[in-house]
Enzyme design. Sequence first.
Site, PDB file in Angstrom:
ATOM      1  N   GLY A 115       3.070 -34.089  96.280  1.00 23.31           N
ATOM      2  CA  GLY A 115       2.442 -32.869  95.795  1.00 23.31           C
ATOM      3  C   GLY A 115       1.241 -32.526  96.660  1.00 23.31           C
ATOM      4  N   ALA A 116       0.471 -33.569  96.989  1.00 20.99           N
ATOM      5  CA  ALA A 116      -0.713 -33.389  97.819  1.00 20.99           C
ATOM      6  C   ALA A 116      -1.175 -34.763  98.276  1.00 20.99           C
ATOM      7  CB  ALA A 116      -1.831 -32.716  97.031  1.00 20.99           C
ATOM      8  N   MET A 117      -2.044 -34.775  99.292  1.00 22.68           N
ATOM      9  CA  MET A 117      -2.533 -36.046  99.835  1.00 22.68           C
ATOM     10  C   MET A 117      -4.009 -35.927 100.165  1.00 22.68           C
ATOM     11  SD  MET A 117      -2.028 -39.129 100.715  1.00 22.68           S
ATOM     12  CE  MET A 117      -3.401 -40.110 101.306  1.00 22.68           C
ATOM     13  N   GLU A 118      -4.758 -36.955  99.715  1.00 27.26           N
ATOM     14  CA  GLU A 118      -6.220 -36.886  99.706  1.00 27.26           C
ATOM     15  C   GLU A 118      -6.899 -37.263 101.019  1.00 27.26           C
ATOM     16  OE1 GLU A 118      -4.372 -39.132  97.930  1.00 27.26           O
ATOM     17  OE2 GLU A 118      -5.257 -41.137  98.030  1.00 27.26           O
ATOM     18  N   ASN A 119      -6.232 -37.153 102.165  1.00 30.72           N
ATOM     19  CA  ASN A 119      -6.863 -37.492 103.445  1.00 30.72           C
ATOM     20  C   ASN A 119      -8.324 -37.042 103.439  1.00 30.72           C
ATOM     21  OD1 ASN A 119      -4.085 -37.929 104.404  1.00 30.72           O
ATOM     22  ND2 ASN A 119      -3.993 -35.713 104.296  1.00 30.72           N
ATOM     23  N   HIS A 160      -7.615 -33.639  91.336  1.00 31.47           N
ATOM     24  CA  HIS A 160      -7.100 -34.991  91.565  1.00 31.47           C
ATOM     25  C   HIS A 160      -7.462 -35.465  92.977  1.00 31.47           C
ATOM     26  CE1 HIS A 160      -3.937 -38.206  91.091  1.00 31.47           C
ATOM     27  NE2 HIS A 160      -3.957 -38.115  92.413  1.00 31.47           N
ATOM     28  N   GLU A 161      -7.181 -34.628  93.954  1.00 33.28           N
ATOM     29  CA  GLU A 161      -7.426 -35.038  95.343  1.00 33.28           C
ATOM     30  C   GLU A 161      -8.918 -35.171  95.620  1.00 33.28           C
ATOM     31  OE1 GLU A 161      -4.857 -36.102  96.653  1.00 33.28           O
ATOM     32  OE2 GLU A 161      -3.449 -35.109  95.311  1.00 33.28           O
ATOM     33  N   HIS A 214     -10.193 -38.437  94.418  1.00 28.90           N
ATOM     34  CA  HIS A 214      -9.865 -39.509  95.352  1.00 28.90           C
ATOM     35  C   HIS A 214     -10.905 -39.662  96.459  1.00 28.90           C
ATOM     36  CE1 HIS A 214      -6.034 -41.141  94.271  1.00 28.90           C
ATOM     37  NE2 HIS A 214      -5.369 -40.019  94.378  1.00 28.90           N
ATOM     38  N   GLU A 242      -4.894 -44.242  91.710  1.00 27.15           N
ATOM     39  CA  GLU A 242      -4.130 -43.156  91.112  1.00 27.15           C
ATOM     40  C   GLU A 242      -4.482 -42.949  89.650  1.00 27.15           C
ATOM     41  OE1 GLU A 242      -2.959 -41.117  92.852  1.00 27.15           O
ATOM     42  OE2 GLU A 242      -2.558 -42.127  94.746  1.00 27.15           O
TER      43      GLU A 242
END
Length: 978
Positions: free
Chosen positions: A368-372, A404-405, A408, A427
């Site tokens: 869905g998404a990535m917290e880089n 959410h991201e 993180h 998570e």
Amino acid sequence: MTGSSRETLAMEMNQSAASVSFGKRNGCYVNRSVAVILGLLFVSATVATGLLVYYYAPQVREAGDPLNLARTSLATERPMVPTTPMTPASEVKPKIDVRLPRSVKPLHYKVKLQPLINGNFSILGYVEVEVEVLEATSNVTLHIADIVTKNETIKLAPSDQVQGPGIGINKHSYDNERQFYVAELGEELEVGKKYVLSMDFEGYLNDQLHGFYSRLTRRGRSDRLIASTQFQPTDARRAFPCFDEPGMKATFEVYLGREEGMSSISNMPKFESIPIEGQPGWVWDHFNTSVPMSTYLVAFVISDFSHMNSTANDHVLFRVWARKAAIEQANYALTTGPDILTFFEGYFNVPFPLPKQDMIAIPDFSAGAMENWGLITYRETAMLYDPAVSAASNKQRVVVVVAHELAHQWFGNLVTPEWWTDLWLNEGFASFMEYLGVDHSEPSWKMMEQFVPDDLHDVFAIDCLESSHPISIPVGHPDEINEIFDRISYAKGASIIRMMNHFLTEATFRKGLSNYLTDLKYQNAEQDDLWQYLTTAAYEDNTLPTDISVKKIMDTWTLQMGYPVIKVTRSSDGTSATVTQERFLLVKNPNSTDTHDYKWWVPLSYTTETSPDFETTKPQRWMMDTEQQLTISSLPAKDKWVIFNVQETGYYRVNYDAENWNLIIQQLKDQHESIHVINRAQIIDDVLNLARAGQVSYDTALSVNAYLGKEVEYVPWDTALNNLGYLENMFTRSSGYGDLKSYLLDILIPLYNSVGFEDNLNDPHLDQYKRVKALSWACNLGYQDCVDNSQSLFNTWSTVYCTGVAEGGEEEWNFAWEQYINSNVATEKAKLLSAMGCTKEVWILSRYLDMAFTEGSGIRKQDASQVFAAVARNDVGRYLAWNYLRDQWQKIADYYGSGFFAIARIIKAATRAFNTKLELAELELFKQQHEGQLGTATRAVDQAIERTENNIKWMDNNYDVIMQWLADNGYSSKLKSL
Ligand SMILES: *[C@@H]1O[C@H](CO)[C@@H](O)[C@H](O)[C@H]1NC(C)=O
Ligand SMILES: *[C@@H]1O[C@H](CO)[C@@H](O)[C@H](O)[C@H]1NC(C)=O
Ligand SMILES: *[C@@H]1O[C@H](CO)[C@@H](O)[C@H](O)[C@H]1NC(C)=O
Ligand SMILES: [Zn+2]
């Protein structure tokens, strides 16, 4: 990371009863003429041509030697990089130790990558990594995958003599199984000393949505490509050689080679752009050195996207990026993002450490998404929102994922789990904090109530199976790591953290967290470290007795799977109660080999009819993990109810004796508002699941629903419909379906009538949610008023796609397809994709499945599982989907490659409503035929088998009982006509 599954769930609405999707349209569509269809064919033809070019005619780029690295000439065809196996999901993998040796640790990387996006897709790379020697060793091992090292360029030299000849390297070797590159040295490295390892290498831009990958963003006369990354958990090693474990943090200095006319972004701000010598039209973008971080958080994107910025936060420049045509849809993310970032800075009392935060919507994205860190990547539906077209749920999806991201950035990025075993900490925390962030940003949405059905009840439904797993789980191989990005890590993690937040109290919880993040920043931690900080805070604040530690309590929730049901049995005069705990299992398997004694530390909170208090969630009593039973006194007389688990903050179910259940049922009928809205949802969810497990009668359970006609809150309705979805699912192919339908419609019609058919943007958020629920159920149950409305609205104004497609034929389907192809709004596309699975034409469904798993069909790889699920949800498509899965398993597995989260979802979708012995036998045969080849889908298959067994037993035990109840209560399909 945010999974994509909740998105699928949102699409599925009521699990089974998804029949309509709503969208808004500005303006009307012209009628569907042949011309339109011809236009559609034209589009497909262009697509096909575009893809042919993409695959078979790579442009040959004559270029010099950009990195002074390759003595080999630039490849002129798609590179053959056969190094590490792609580990397709269909390959057998024995258990091996995949961890890197600890003899050296990385300090700093310099990474230079020139991806030939418009060329042959190879990546020309150079990496330099400074390491410190911790133990004497005569080799250096790091990760690579799908990379060829230029061995003659590999050099290892002491940091203070990098220009010198370096240490002799006797041998280069690859360990393909572990994805290692090993340099065997001529001498031993000195402990405490620093060395620099440098090398040129060649990798390639894959199209599998992991590592550094490239996909088409736009088709037309000249195709537009984007190159972007998805490294979590183990794919940084596909972009450059590195120590690819979360515990091996280092700083990163990145250079990206790009063509003029494109732009590049990475974790840190761009520092300078330098023309690449000898390569006109090419530029090196040089980025600032990062803070210490894990490899999985490194990110690069090269695109021709547009961006917008915000300086709402006074020390962080916030930017959003998207396709030029879609950039307007990033407005909501741009307003809400900085607001939530600032909120988290306050909540954690730790400032965001980077000078900028980018967020980018990537057209093809597996999660869905990535917290880089500093560069969050999203799939379009998780970041873009068009108020004119998208639904309320799309807006919520965006802000939830953004929150959410951003959470993180502290939980995961600043303090990182030492190893993937503690993934749940990352998570779970982000999944809990996302609610706080959204609650801050959108206070009217009742996010803290929505938590209960969305996360708590959702995961209760999985964690009551024997095939569940503990939240903290040893993992090694990348497939195992990928597999734990599941609802247990996310939703159970979030639920037990919420429980902790309530038993410690908010102030103590925040204090412990803030200290943990401050003391351990840029480092790694394990769950025990967090427990230590929270225990210290609790003792300081006196919120836990000093003989109990957070670790003692939480170990019982993280190291064991499952959860308890608390049985409350009141004495004959009611004034005391015996409380027992027992693991809640949907079905107790008499042949189970599991001999573990499941007991938990249970925070018992309760309130009573005589002095109702639904605000105090701190437990009045702890039930220890050694206690089978305890007694609670000072309860009211037997004609007054007691309710346990205030606001359902504890991760457990509650069962009562029949008298207390009846008191609660009566209270709901008389004046349901006397019971907190979350506890109303709790009661519904508990009683219907207890009935499913045979622990209360369906008579009691269905009686609880009787008050729903008066319920106006979303969360209890959502809970009730989710549970009734199970009955609907089980009955749908049985002769009793008509009777059940008249019962369900009877419950539902007051809600249906109260919400109306006109979707209005100005209605309260949760009213819009209620409308979607009510209408999708009513249409799915065939309520004529709903079906008529949907059909007349299909191709005009507000849209009710699924019913429109279902009631129509090929022409309507093609119309929907055309809308799909032409839409610029990802949420709209997603709705249409689901709706096209609603047709009753078998051949169209069959064609649709084929398209889903075919490159270039117009359906993106990221969306294939959604198409599959839509077909499987359809009564007509159910067997078709299952047959397709069995028949085409290899094709599906190959299409996805390894580590793709979608395969588990496909299995679940295909088998969701299985409840016959024949289906069970087929499923077992499927498992047997693919033993050892299921990769990340292994657990999904086991869960499907267990679910099917449970459904069969449930039908045996309950079908007749419920039919009798329906008859007794006047719901007979013959007597009533709707
Ligand atoms: C590398 O060195 C370590 C310790 O010095 C040793 O345990 C390991 O087997 C070596 N690996 C190889 C491939 O030589
Ligand atoms: C470098 O060494 C490895 C391991 O021996 C080998 O597989 C690989 O082909 C070599 N690379 C080149 C470019 O020759
Ligand atoms: C932010 O956007 C504004 C308006 O689009 C632009 O003028 C400004 O230069 C941008 N600032 C940065 C730092 O990108
Ligand atoms: Zn996440």
